[in-house]
Design an enzyme around this catalytic site. Structure first.
Site, short mmCIF file in Angstrom:
data_model
loop_
_atom_site.label_atom_id
_atom_site.label_comp_id
_atom_site.label_asym_id
_atom_site.label_seq_id
_atom_site.Cartn_x
_atom_site.Cartn_y
_atom_site.Cartn_z
N GLU A 14 -3.28 55.83 9.36
CA GLU A 14 -4.13 56.07 8.19
C GLU A 14 -5.51 56.58 8.61
O GLU A 14 -6.07 57.48 8.00
CB GLU A 14 -4.31 54.77 7.38
CG GLU A 14 -3.03 54.18 6.83
CD GLU A 14 -2.34 53.22 7.81
OE1 GLU A 14 -2.34 53.51 9.03
OE2 GLU A 14 -1.79 52.22 7.35
N TRP A 55 28.10 62.04 38.97
CA TRP A 55 27.74 61.65 37.61
C TRP A 55 28.97 61.74 36.74
O TRP A 55 29.63 62.77 36.72
CB TRP A 55 26.66 62.59 37.06
CG TRP A 55 25.41 62.57 37.88
CD1 TRP A 55 24.99 63.50 38.77
CD2 TRP A 55 24.41 61.56 37.87
NE1 TRP A 55 23.79 63.13 39.31
CE2 TRP A 55 23.41 61.95 38.78
CE3 TRP A 55 24.26 60.35 37.17
CZ2 TRP A 55 22.27 61.16 39.02
CZ3 TRP A 55 23.14 59.59 37.41
CH2 TRP A 55 22.15 60.00 38.33
C1 AOF Z 1 -1.14 50.36 10.21
N1 AOF Z 1 -1.05 51.63 10.64
O1 AOF Z 1 -0.49 53.15 12.16
C2 AOF Z 1 0.07 50.92 12.61
C3 AOF Z 1 0.05 49.59 12.11
O2 AOF Z 1 -3.36 46.03 17.82
P1 AOF Z 1 -3.58 46.88 16.61
O3 AOF Z 1 -4.94 46.75 16.01
O4 AOF Z 1 -3.21 48.32 16.87
O5 AOF Z 1 -2.59 46.35 15.48
C4 AOF Z 1 -1.22 46.41 15.65
C5 AOF Z 1 -0.52 45.96 14.40
O6 AOF Z 1 -0.89 46.80 13.29
C6 AOF Z 1 1.01 46.07 14.50
O7 AOF Z 1 1.58 44.89 14.97
C7 AOF Z 1 1.39 46.32 13.04
O8 AOF Z 1 1.42 45.13 12.30
C8 AOF Z 1 0.25 47.18 12.55
N2 AOF Z 1 0.58 48.59 12.82
N3 AOF Z 1 -0.54 49.36 10.90
O9 AOF Z 1 -1.77 50.08 9.17
C9 AOF Z 1 -0.49 51.96 11.80
N4 AOF Z 1 0.61 51.21 13.82
ZN ZN Z 2 -3.86 49.75 10.46
#
Ligand code: AOF
Ligand code: ZN
Length: 369
Positions: free
Chosen positions: A59, A177
């Protein structure tokens, strides 16, 4: 019921968001892959995806690409925007302060730190929030992440290459292989998308593999895990010729204590009652280490042990259209299976032709409750 115009547009945009999420496949782990579009009406203003754990979420990347134009726009995102401060700030706050008025999301974030709180915060800020757009397809993007968040355990996939008559080596032991080039490249993609690749000492001794993912794309290399019950692994193995961490799981002390591993190698002891490595404990340990996808690339002994322990979520068999004869090595040592009633049942998930080979994907048969 016919889909409304809005729903049709959301679906079309989500299809694109799912496509760009894939760009993080080899680098976002242990985070999920996520894609996001900023749209006004039918026009896509900006796109973003999550590239690397610890870096900006999808985002935030999309909002940054949109700049001022994000005001009064909508966001279409493959996962619930996060509400927590992890390694990066909460995406919900970024969406609110950019002036986004509506969010169409594919699915809830199964991470307990988020799990609905992101949607709640957006609604509290007065935004229209739609959940479930192409939800099944979004869940299929991150099966290992979802499983780990829900159960603490990673998704375990076992990969084997065999001849059409189910042999992984000829009777003289030669095995390189069996599968064609296209299958072998596919395996590198599997490795690159995995958090850990696991093998046993039998395979290290027979093939001396490096077990890293070799592709032209940028890759965060998987942790390479060696199941070495008797502590036989030496520091000269080809594993140590390439970059990436190694975890050696044994059931007791190392044989040659004078042969030290280098600093990127960690040893753990996880004995079971019969003096072998406890596979359930190992998989749990990999879950604690935030592994979403674990790929087992092993011979008949270890593959059979994983199957007998009921630990296989998906079995990927690369079948070459050749015969190696009944003197060749089989795929699974399953000494417990002496009668048909003991057979381990799977069901076919997908069959795909790769070059001259077939890739058959199986999953454990769902037992009726
Ligand atoms: C989102 N957008 O693109 C992603 C999300 O360690 P951080 O801060 O990067 O947080 C990781 C967590 O954030 C991950 O476990 C999941 O819950 C969320 N991922 N959320 O809004 C994103 N990659
Ligand atoms: Zn996020």
């Amino acid at each position: 019921m016919a889909m409304t115009n809005n729903a049709l547009m959301d679906s079309a945009h989500m299809a694109r968001a799912l496509e760009i999420a894939e760009r993080g496949r080899f680098t976002a782990k242990p985070n999920p892959v996520v894609g996001c579009l900023i749209v006004k009406g039918s026009t896509v203003i900006a796109e973003g995806w999550h590239e690397r754990a610890g870096c900006a979420h999808a985002e935030v990347n999309a909002l940054q690409a949109a700049g001022e134009a994000a005001h009064d726009a909508q966001a279409v995102v493959t996962l619930e925007p996060c509400s927590h401060t992890g390694r990066t700030g909460p995406c919900v706050e970024a969406l609110i302060s950019a002036g986004i008025v509506r969010v169409a999301a594919a699915m809830l974030d199964p991470n307990p730190a988020v799990a609905g709180k992101g949607f709640q915060r957006l609604r509290e800020a007065g935004m229209e929030v739609i959940v479930g757009v192409e939800g099944k397809r979004a869940a299929a993007l991150n099966p290992g992440f979802i499983q780990r968040m829900q159960t603490g355990r990673p998704r375990v996939r076992v990969k084997l290459a065999a001849s059409m008559d189910g042999r992984t080596a000829a009777s003289d032991g030669s095995s390189q292989w069996i599968s064609c080039e296209a299958s072998r490249e596919d395996v590198h993609r599997l490795r690159a998308g995995s958090c850990a690749v696991v093998t046993g000492m039998g395979t290290v001794n027979a093939d001396n593999p490096r077990l890293n993912a070799r592709l032209t794309e940028s890759i965060v290399q998987p942790l390479r895990v060696i199941i070495d019950s008797k502590g036989q692994l030496g520091s000269k193995a080809a594993l140590f010729d390439v970059d990436g961490s190694v975890l050696v799981a044994s059931a007791g002390p190392r044989r040659d204590k004078s042969d030290a591993f280098d600093s990127r190698t960690e040893s753990i002891t996880l004995p079971d009652r019969s003096g072998r490595v406890d596979l359930v404990a190992l998989i749990d340990e990999l879950g604690r280490r935030r592994c979403n996808e674990v790929l087992i690339e092993a011979g008949a002994g270890l593959a059979g042990a994983f199957a007998a322990a009921g630990l296989i979520d998906e079995l990927l068999i690369y079948l070459a259209p050749d015969l190696l004869g009944s003197g060749g090595r089989g795929m699974f040592a399953l000494p417990e299976v002496v009668s048909l009633e003991h057979r381990l049942r799977f069901e076919i998930n997908q069959v795909k032709q790769l070059g001259r080979d077939l890739r058959v994907s199986l999953r454990a048969e769902r037992r009726e409750a």
